[in-house]
Design a protein around this motif. Structure first.
Motif, PDB file in Angstrom:
ATOM      1  N   LYS A 202       0.827  -1.212   0.000  1.00 19.63           N
ATOM      2  CA  LYS A 202       0.000   0.000   0.000  1.00 19.63           C
ATOM      3  C   LYS A 202       0.858   1.258   0.000  1.00 19.63           C
ATOM      4  CE  LYS A 202      -4.320  -1.531   2.142  1.00 19.63           C
ATOM      5  NZ  LYS A 202      -5.306  -1.277   3.212  1.00 19.63           N
ATOM      6  N   LEU A 203       1.900   1.258   0.843  1.00 16.44           N
ATOM      7  CA  LEU A 203       2.757   2.442   0.946  1.00 16.44           C
ATOM      8  C   LEU A 203       3.547   2.653  -0.341  1.00 16.44           C
ATOM      9  CD1 LEU A 203       3.897   4.789   2.530  1.00 16.44           C
ATOM     10  CD2 LEU A 203       5.504   3.199   3.624  1.00 16.44           C
ATOM     11  N   ILE A 204       4.058   1.586  -0.917  1.00  9.64           N
ATOM     12  CA  ILE A 204       4.814   1.709  -2.167  1.00  9.64           C
ATOM     13  C   ILE A 204       3.936   2.307  -3.266  1.00  9.64           C
ATOM     14  CG2 ILE A 204       5.939   0.396  -4.007  1.00  9.64           C
ATOM     15  CD1 ILE A 204       6.769  -1.621  -1.742  1.00  9.64           C
ATOM     16  N   ARG A 205       2.697   1.829  -3.376  1.00 15.31           N
ATOM     17  CA  ARG A 205       1.783   2.364  -4.378  1.00 15.31           C
ATOM     18  C   ARG A 205       1.489   3.850  -4.118  1.00 15.31           C
ATOM     19  NH1 ARG A 205      -2.064   0.828  -8.168  1.00 15.31           N
ATOM     20  NH2 ARG A 205      -1.533  -1.382  -7.967  1.00 15.31           N
ATOM     21  N   LYS A 206       1.280   4.184  -2.857  1.00 17.65           N
ATOM     22  CA  LYS A 206       0.994   5.576  -2.510  1.00 17.65           C
ATOM     23  C   LYS A 206       2.163   6.480  -2.868  1.00 17.65           C
ATOM     24  CE  LYS A 206      -0.359   8.485   1.404  1.00 17.65           C
ATOM     25  NZ  LYS A 206      -0.694   8.507   2.859  1.00 17.65           N
ATOM     26  N   LEU A 207       3.391   6.044  -2.557  1.00 19.14           N
ATOM     27  CA  LEU A 207       4.575   6.840  -2.874  1.00 19.14           C
ATOM     28  C   LEU A 207       4.771   6.969  -4.380  1.00 19.14           C
ATOM     29  CD1 LEU A 207       7.011   5.382  -0.186  1.00 19.14           C
ATOM     30  CD2 LEU A 207       6.033   7.687  -0.202  1.00 19.14           C
ATOM     31  N   ALA A 208       4.411   5.917  -5.124  1.00 18.10           N
ATOM     32  CA  ALA A 208       4.557   5.961  -6.579  1.00 18.10           C
ATOM     33  C   ALA A 208       3.617   6.992  -7.203  1.00 18.10           C
ATOM     34  CB  ALA A 208       4.283   4.579  -7.164  1.00 18.10           C
ATOM     35  N   LYS A 209       2.438   7.169  -6.610  1.00 14.49           N
ATOM     36  CA  LYS A 209       1.412   8.023  -7.207  1.00 14.49           C
ATOM     37  C   LYS A 209       1.428   9.453  -6.679  1.00 14.49           C
ATOM     38  CE  LYS A 209      -2.709   6.246  -7.543  1.00 14.49           C
ATOM     39  NZ  LYS A 209      -3.975   5.570  -7.175  1.00 14.49           N
ATOM     40  N   ALA A 210       1.970   9.663  -5.469  1.00 18.31           N
ATOM     41  CA  ALA A 210       1.835  10.964  -4.808  1.00 18.31           C
ATOM     42  C   ALA A 210       2.486  12.083  -5.615  1.00 18.31           C
ATOM     43  CB  ALA A 210       2.441  10.896  -3.416  1.00 18.31           C
ATOM     44  N   ASP A 212       2.511  15.379  -4.178  1.00 18.23           N
ATOM     45  CA  ASP A 212       2.720  16.498  -3.268  1.00 18.23           C
ATOM     46  C   ASP A 212       4.209  16.788  -3.103  1.00 18.23           C
ATOM     47  OD1 ASP A 212       3.496  15.110  -0.327  1.00 18.23           O
ATOM     48  OD2 ASP A 212       2.376  13.842  -1.722  1.00 18.23           O
ATOM     49  N   ALA A 213       4.493  17.990  -2.638  1.00 20.22           N
ATOM     50  CA  ALA A 213       5.877  18.436  -2.471  1.00 20.22           C
ATOM     51  C   ALA A 213       6.591  17.638  -1.391  1.00 20.22           C
ATOM     52  CB  ALA A 213       5.913  19.930  -2.136  1.00 20.22           C
ATOM     53  N   GLY A 214       5.865  17.246  -0.334  1.00 20.81           N
ATOM     54  CA  GLY A 214       6.486  16.492   0.741  1.00 20.81           C
ATOM     55  C   GLY A 214       7.033  15.159   0.272  1.00 20.81           C
ATOM     56  N   THR A 215       6.264  14.449  -0.575  1.00 20.39           N
ATOM     57  CA  THR A 215       6.742  13.170  -1.099  1.00 20.39           C
ATOM     58  C   THR A 215       7.936  13.372  -2.013  1.00 20.39           C
ATOM     59  OG1 THR A 215       4.516  12.214  -0.958  1.00 20.39           O
ATOM     60  CG2 THR A 215       6.093  11.121  -2.416  1.00 20.39           C
ATOM     61  N   ARG A 216       7.894  14.394  -2.857  1.00 17.82           N
ATOM     62  CA  ARG A 216       9.034  14.669  -3.742  1.00 17.82           C
ATOM     63  C   ARG A 216      10.286  14.947  -2.919  1.00 17.82           C
ATOM     64  NH1 ARG A 216       5.108  17.579  -6.680  1.00 17.82           N
ATOM     65  NH2 ARG A 216       5.843  19.564  -5.814  1.00 17.82           N
ATOM     66  N   LYS A 217      10.131  15.712  -1.850  1.00 17.71           N
ATOM     67  CA  LYS A 217      11.276  16.006  -0.977  1.00 17.71           C
ATOM     68  C   LYS A 217      11.779  14.735  -0.311  1.00 17.71           C
ATOM     69  CE  LYS A 217      12.516  18.666   3.153  1.00 17.71           C
ATOM     70  NZ  LYS A 217      12.014  19.550   4.239  1.00 17.71           N
ATOM     71  N   LEU A 218      10.857  13.922   0.207  1.00 13.57           N
ATOM     72  CA  LEU A 218      11.235  12.669   0.873  1.00 13.57           C
ATOM     73  C   LEU A 218      12.055  11.787  -0.058  1.00 13.57           C
ATOM     74  CD1 LEU A 218      10.811  10.578   3.276  1.00 13.57           C
ATOM     75  CD2 LEU A 218       8.863   9.742   1.922  1.00 13.57           C
ATOM     76  N   LEU A 219      11.581  11.599  -1.278  1.00 16.61           N
ATOM     77  CA  LEU A 219      12.250  10.673  -2.198  1.00 16.61           C
ATOM     78  C   LEU A 219      13.487  11.302  -2.821  1.00 16.61           C
ATOM     79  CD1 LEU A 219       9.149   9.017  -3.905  1.00 16.61           C
ATOM     80  CD2 LEU A 219      10.428   8.307  -1.879  1.00 16.61           C
ATOM     81  N   GLY A 220      13.624  12.602  -2.769  1.00 18.23           N
ATOM     82  CA  GLY A 220      14.846  13.240  -3.236  1.00 18.23           C
ATOM     83  C   GLY A 220      15.974  13.139  -2.228  1.00 18.23           C
ATOM     84  N   ARG A 221      15.647  12.908  -0.964  1.00 18.48           N
ATOM     85  CA  ARG A 221      16.651  12.896   0.103  1.00 18.48           C
ATOM     86  C   ARG A 221      16.902  11.500   0.671  1.00 18.48           C
ATOM     87  NH1 ARG A 221      16.845  17.668   3.520  1.00 18.48           N
ATOM     88  NH2 ARG A 221      16.347  16.343   5.306  1.00 18.48           N
ATOM     89  N   ASN A 222      16.099  10.503   0.255  1.00 19.05           N
ATOM     90  CA  ASN A 222      16.194   9.173   0.846  1.00 19.05           C
ATOM     91  C   ASN A 222      16.029   8.099  -0.215  1.00 19.05           C
ATOM     92  OD1 ASN A 222      15.819   9.889   3.985  1.00 19.05           O
ATOM     93  ND2 ASN A 222      14.351  11.118   2.809  1.00 19.05           N
ATOM     94  N   ARG A 223      16.616   6.951   0.057  1.00 19.91           N
ATOM     95  CA  ARG A 223      16.298   5.739  -0.699  1.00 19.91           C
ATOM     96  C   ARG A 223      15.574   4.802   0.254  1.00 19.91           C
ATOM     97  NH1 ARG A 223      21.566   3.706  -3.893  1.00 19.91           N
ATOM     98  NH2 ARG A 223      21.717   5.288  -5.548  1.00 19.91           N
ATOM     99  N   LEU A 224      14.408   4.342  -0.150  1.00 24.40           N
ATOM    100  CA  LEU A 224      13.588   3.473   0.678  1.00 24.40           C
ATOM    101  C   LEU A 224      13.608   2.071   0.086  1.00 24.40           C
ATOM    102  CD1 LEU A 224      10.538   5.896   0.988  1.00 24.40           C
ATOM    103  CD2 LEU A 224      12.700   5.928   2.266  1.00 24.40           C
ATOM    104  N   TYR A 225      14.008   1.104   0.875  1.00 24.22           N
ATOM    105  CA  TYR A 225      14.108  -0.286   0.427  1.00 24.22           C
ATOM    106  C   TYR A 225      13.083  -1.123   1.185  1.00 24.22           C
ATOM    107  CZ  TYR A 225      18.697   1.293  -1.263  1.00 24.22           C
ATOM    108  OH  TYR A 225      19.717   1.974  -1.879  1.00 24.22           O
ATOM    109  N   PHE A 226      12.292  -1.891   0.455  1.00 26.52           N
ATOM    110  CA  PHE A 226      11.276  -2.753   1.047  1.00 26.52           C
ATOM    111  C   PHE A 226      11.529  -4.200   0.630  1.00 26.52           C
ATOM    112  CE2 PHE A 226       9.420   1.413   0.565  1.00 26.52           C
ATOM    113  CZ  PHE A 226       8.644   1.613   1.700  1.00 26.52           C
ATOM    114  N   ASN A 227      11.819  -5.062   1.594  1.00 24.23           N
ATOM    115  CA  ASN A 227      11.811  -6.502   1.349  1.00 24.23           C
ATOM    116  C   ASN A 227      10.361  -6.931   1.530  1.00 24.23           C
ATOM    117  OD1 ASN A 227      12.720  -9.086   0.837  1.00 24.23           O
ATOM    118  ND2 ASN A 227      13.558  -9.421   2.884  1.00 24.23           N
TER     119      ASN A 227
END
Length: 852
Positions: A202-210, A212-227
Motif C-alpha cells: 500500500k505504501l509503495i503504491r501511494k509513494l509511486a502516485k503521490a 505532493d511536495a512532501g513526497t518529492r522532498k522525501l524521495l529526493g533525500r532518501n532511498r527506501l528499500y522494502f523486502n
C-alpha cells in the motif's frame, strides 16, 4: 512522553523456543503481555517433524536449495540509475495460499501488483534479492527519486566512503548535502505473521502516485528499500518457518538459510541507517528498543538515542489511529525499554534488528502488530473476525512505516553522522561510550542494568591449520567473516603478534576496522550473563570462534598492520589429494563427512581406520580428486589398510528441522519419522540407525509399533539419541543402562567439555542433559568441564536450586555402548543446534557410522 506508564516495572515472560511471547488472549481478539511476573515454561527449541507446521517438515529439496544457494550480488557490472524497472514473472495462482482467508495479498499476486506499480511512474524499482529455501523469489523494492547512472554511481561512492573511510566521510560536504539516507523495511520474516507485506505494498503504491511536495522532498533525500516478504514459503503455507523448517529471525549470525543471506547482502550493499522489521503479535503493539541485556558489541549509545526517538514517533502514530481496547481490542503501544524490566532483550545477533546495527543501522526495530490471526486463532475465528483483525494490523504497520520515513527524513543529517561515527570508532579503535543520562539525553530510565560494553582485542589470529580439521574450519570461518564484510588478511610469512609466533598462511583480523563489532560477535568467546538477568528471550552464547572448530586467538597488544600480509577476498582452498598410495580422510569436519558419504554413494570401498579417520583406496584417486574439489577437503597419504568396509548409513530421524538440515548437509540418507509414522507401520528394512531428539514418544506407540521397534534393535539397529527425548527413548526401549539428568531447561550457551582422551574442547547446550548411574560397558565419550563449564550464555539453577552448571560439572555429556546387538550413543549437548555448532557435527556423524 504523553503516557502514565511507570518506568520499566514489568517482567515480560517469554518463550525462547516458540520465539513469541506468551500472552493472554483478550476479547474481541489480539494478544497481550501479562503485566505480572510469571514462571517461564520450558519449551524445547525447534518443532519436531511430525508437527502440523508444514514448513517444519523440511523437505529434502528445500534443504538442498538452502545449502546450494550462492551469494548472488544484488547488482552486477556498472552501477545503473533509477528506476530499474524489471518485469517480474507471474507465479501460478495458488488458491491454497493461507493469506487469502485473511483478505491479504497471496504470494502469487505480489509480482503482478509490483509490475503494475512500476508502470505508474519513475520512482519504483524491483530487484530479485534471492530465492527462498522453497524456491520463491524475494522481491526487493527501491523507492526513490529518479537518478541518472552518473548520480547513482556518485551515491555508491559516498556509501563506500562512509563504510571504508569514515574519517574522510565525516569531513565530506557532499555527504552532508546530498547523500540519500538508506531506509530498510523488512516484512513477513515469520510466514504466518503476514500484514507487513500488505502495508508495504500500500505504501509503495501511494509513494509511486503521490504528487505532493512532501513526497518529492522525501524521495529526493532518501532511498527506501522494502523486502516485500522475506518468507514467501511460510506466507503461502501459513507457517512461522520457511520450507527448510527454520525460524528466519534466529538465523542471522549463522546465515544458514538463503533468505537470511539475501538480507545480509542488502545490509552490506545498501547500508541502511534506519531499519524496521514488521511481524506479530503483541497487544499492544510492541516497538523496540528492548530490555536488558543489550548487545555488548554495539555502539549502544548511538543506537539507543535514535531507536528510542523513532519508537516514540511510531508509538504516537500507532496510538493516533484511534483504536482502543474497549472498541477494537487494541491496547496502547509498548516500548519495552521504557515499559518492561526484562525478557525481551537485544543480546544475541540472531534477530534482524540486532544484526543490522553492525552494518550501520543506528535505529533498528522489531514492531509486533497487536491482533493475533495465526495458529489456533486462524483455525477457530470466523473469517470476518480474522479480516477485521488483519485490517487493523495492516493499518498499524502502515503507521509505523510512515512514522519511520518521517523520522529518517527529519533526522537525515544526524543519522548519517551517527552511522559514520559507528564506523569511525571501529576504524580508530576508539572506546565504546557507556549509556547514561548524560551520554544519551532524552531517554528516560537508563540505569546500570543497561550498561554493556566490551574490550576489543587489538586483533584476532586464525592460525594456519596443521591438520585437515583446523584448515577446513579456518577456511569456513574466514569465508563467513568475509561474507559479513569483515576485513581479513593472510600472512605472507611467519610473524609474531601479542607475544605469540604464527606461521605463514595464518589469517589476521585487525580489530581497527569499521565493522569491528561484527568481527567480535563472530570471533569472541562471549560472556556468561547468568547473574545479570533472570530470563532471556533466546540464545545467550553463540561464539563461532569456539563452535566451528577453528583455532581463534585474540591478541591484546601489538600492531597487526606490521604483519607481512595481504588482504583476502576468499579463504585459501583446502582441497588436496596425495599423489601416491592409499588415502586417509579425517572425519572431524562436516565437509569431510559429506565427502565420505559421497564416496560411499559411488560404491567406493572405504575402510574404517579406527581412530576417527577412514582409508580410501588409491585406486579411487580420480573420484577422490572430484570429491576433494567439491567439498574442499584434503586426502593425505597413508600406509594403513583400515578395518571394516563402511557402507552408506541409512538414518530414520525423529528430530528438529535444524538437525535434519545438518544431517542432510553431511550427506546422510535420512528418512524423517515420528510417533505417527511408526504407528502407521514404518518399514524398518531400509534403516540402519534411529536418531531421536523430538517427535517420537515411546509411550504413545501402539503395540505393533513397539514390537517392530524392538525387533529393529534386536537385529542390530542402532540408536543415537539427543537430549531428554533421545534419553527417554533409550530408557523405554531398555537399551543403554544410564540415568539421564535434565538441567535447567532454560539454559543455553557455549560450554567447556573434555573428550575421552582428556582433550579440552567446546560444545553447545540448550536445556542441557548429563548422564549418571552408568552401567557396565557404558563408555564416556565426553564430559562437561570442571568448576563452571559455561563459557558464555545463560545457565542458572532451576527452581529448587538444582540443574545449574555446578551440578553438570565433570558429568558425562556424551555416552555410548552396546546394548545386546544394538550400538547406542546418547548426547546431552546440542551438536546440531540450528545448523550452528559446525565443529561438533562430526561427533554425531561418527556416532551414526559406529551405530550401523
Amino acid at each position: 512522553m504523553g503516557t502514565s506508564r511507570p518506568s520499566r516495572p514489568v517482567l515480560l515472560t517469554a518463550s525462547a523456543a516458540a520465539g513469541t511471547l506468551l500472552f493472554t488472549v483478550l476479547a474481541p481478539g489480539g494478544a497481550s503481555a501479562d503485566p505480572r511476573p510469571a514462571p517461564r515454561p520450558v519449551v524445547r527449541d525447534g518443532t519436531p517433524l511430525d508437527s502440523p507446521d508444514k514448513a517444519a517438515k523440511a523437505p529434502e529439496s528445500a534443504a538442498e536449495r538452502a545449502l546450494d544457494g550462492a551469494d548472488v550480488p544484488l547488482t552486477t557490472g556498472a552501477v545503473r540509475g533509477y528506476p530499474r524497472e524489471r518485469r517480474l514473472d507471474a507465479e501460478p495462482e495458488n488458491p491454497a495460499d493461507k493469506s487469502i482467508k485473511l483478505g491479504l495479498t497471496p504470494y502469487h499476486a505480489i509480482a503482478p501488483e509490483l509490475n503494475e506499480i512500476q508502470r505508474i511512474g519513475d520512482r519504483v524499482s524491483v530487484e530479485i534479492a534471492g530465492r527462498s529455501a522453497g524456491g520463491h523469489e524475494l522481491y526487493l523494492v527501491t523507492v526513490t527519486a529518479p537518478e541518472s547512472a552518473r548520480e547513482a554511481a556518485r551515491q555508491e561512492r559516498m556509501r563506500r566512503l562512509i563504510a571504508n573511510a569514515p574519517q574522510a566521510a565525516a569531513r565530506s560536504r557532499a555527504i552532508k548535502s546530498s547523500y540519500k539516507t538508506p531506509v530498510f523495511v523488512n516484512n513477513n520474516i515469520h510466514g504466518n505473521e503476514w500484514e507487513g507485506t500488505d502495508a508495504a505494498l500500500k505504501l509503495i503504491r501511494k509513494l509511486a502516485k503521490a504528487k505532493d511536495a512532501g513526497t518529492r522532498k522525501l524521495l529526493g533525500r532518501n532511498r527506501l528499500y522494502f523486502n516485500v516478504t522475506m518468507n514467501p514459503d511460510g506466507r503461502i503455507a501459513g507457517t512461522r518457518a520457511n520450507a527448510g523448517g527454520f525460524d528466519l529471525n534466529r538465523d542471522f549470525i549463522t546465515a544458514s538459510q538463503p533468505e537470511a543471506r539475501a538480507v545480509r547482502r542488502i545490509a552490506v550493499t545498501k547500508q541502511p541507517a534506519v531499519m524496521i522489521d514488521l511481524h506479530g503479535y503483541v497487544n499492544g503493539t510492541l516497538i523496540e528498543p528492548t530490555t536488558p541485556p543489550h548487545g555488548e558489541n554495539y555502539e549502544y549509545d548511538l543506537f539507543l538515542k535514535n531507536t528510542y526517538a523513532n519508537a516514540l514517533g511510531m508509538e504516537k502514530a500507532v496510538n493516533g489511529l484511534g483504536y482502543t481496547e474497549a472498541k477494537d481490542g487494541v491496547k496502547p503501544a509498548i516500548i519495552p525499554f521504557r515499559d518492561q524490566k526484562e525478557g525481551w532483550d537485544d543480546w544475541p545477533p540472531i534477530f534482524t534488528p540486532q544484526y543490522m546495527p553492525f552494518h550501520g543501522a543506528v535505529a533498528a526495530h522489531t514492531i509486533e502488530f497487536p491482533m493475533q490471526v495465526n495458529n489456533a486463532e486462524y483455525e477457530s475465528q470466523p473469517v470476518a473476525e480474522l479480516r477485521r483483525r488483519s485490517a487493523i494490523n495492516v493499518d498499524i504497520a502502515g503507521a509505523a512505516m510512515k512514522a519511520t520515513l518521517d523520522f529518517a527524513d527529519r533526522r537525515r543529517g544526524s543519522l548519517i553522522a551517527d552511522q559514520i561515527e559507528v564506523f569511525r570508532r571501529g576504524a580508530a579503535g576508539a572506546k565504546q561510550v557507556p549509556v547514561s543520562k548524560e551520554t544519551v539525553p532524552g531517554v528516560p530510565g537508563i540505569g546500570p542494568e543497561d550498561v554493556y560494553t566490551t574490550r576489543f582485542p587489538r586483533a584476532y589470529v586464525i592460525p594456519a591449520g596443521r591438520d585437515q580439521r583446523s584448515a577446513a574450519a579456518a577456511s569456513r570461518l574466514v569465508d563467513h567473516l568475509l561474507a559479513n564484510d569483515v576485513r581479513v588478511r593472510r600472512a605472507t610469512e611467519g610473524f609474531r603478534l601479542g607475544g605469540r609466533a604464527y606461521a605463514k598462511g595464518s589469517y589476521v583480523v585487525d580489530m581497527r576496522q569499521p565493522k569491528r563489532g561484527l568481527a567480535n560477535v563472530i570471533l569472541a568467546d562471549g560472556r556468561d550473563i547468568s547473574a545479570k538477568v533472570s530470563t532471556m528471550y533466546d540464545i545467550s552464547g553463540w561464539s563461532l570462534g569456539r563452535l566451528w572448530g577453528a583455532s581463534v586467538r585474540p591478541a591484546a597488544e601489538g600492531d597487526p598492520a606490521r604483519v607481512p600480509a595481504r588482504r583476502v577476498h576468499a579463504a585459501t582452498r583446502v582441497a588436496y589429494v596425495a599423489p601416491r598410495g592409499d588415502l586417509r580422510l579425517r572425519l572431524d569436519d562436516p565437509r569431510a563427512v559429506a565427502a565420505l558419504n559421497s564416496l560411499l554413494g559411488d560404491g567406493i570401498a572405504v575402510r574404517d581406520a579406527g581412530d576417527g579417520d577412514v582409508v580410501v583406496p588409491g585406486s579411487a584417486r580420480r573420484i577422490a580428486k572430484e570429491v576433494a574439489a567439491e567439498y574442499d577437503v584434503a586426502f593425505s597419504a597413508t600406509k594403513e589398510r583400515g578395518g571394516k568396509v563402511l557402507r552408506r548409513t541409512r538414518v530414520a530421524a525423529a528430530v528438529t528441522p535444524g538437525e535434519l538440515f545438518a544431517l542432510r548437509e553431511m550427506g546422510f540418507d535420512v528418512t524423517p519419522v515420528s510417533t505417527d509414522a511408526l504407528n502407521s507401520g514404518f518399514d524398518w528394512g531400509r534403516t540402519d540407525v534411529l536418531f531421536v531428539s523430538a517427535g517420537l514418544d515411546h509411550r504413545k506407540l501402539n503395540g505393533e509399533a513397539k514390537s517392530r521397534l524392538a525387533a529393529f534393535f534386536a537385529r542390530g539397529g542402532g540408536l543415537v539419541g539427543r537430549g531428554a527425548g533421545g534419553a527417554a527413548l533409550n530408557s523405554a526401549a531398555g537399551l543403554l543402562p544410564v540415568t539421564a539428568v535434565e538441567g535447567n531447561g532454560d539454559a543455553n550457551g557455549v560450554v567447556r567439555v573434555r573428550d575421552a582422551r582428556g582433550a579440552a574442547g567446546f560444545g553447545f547446550v540448550y536445556a542441557p542433559v548429563w548422564f549418571t548411574g552408568l552401567g557396565d560397558g557404558v563408555r564416556v565419550e565426553e564430559s562437561y568441564g570442571s568448576g563452571n563449564p559455561l563459557v558464555s550464555g545463560h545457565w542458572r539453577p532451576a527452581d529448587g536450586g538444582r540443574g545449574g552448571p555446578s551440578d553438570a560439572a565433570g558429568q558425562a555429556s556424551v555416552v555410548s555402548g552396546d546394548a545386546g546387538t544394538s550400538r547406542v550413543a546418547l548426547f546431552g549437548t546440542e551438536p546440531l543446534f540450528r545448523a550452528h555448532p559446525k565443529g561438533e557435527y562430526a561427533q554425531v556423524a561418527r556416532a551414526l557410522f559406529a551405530a550401523r
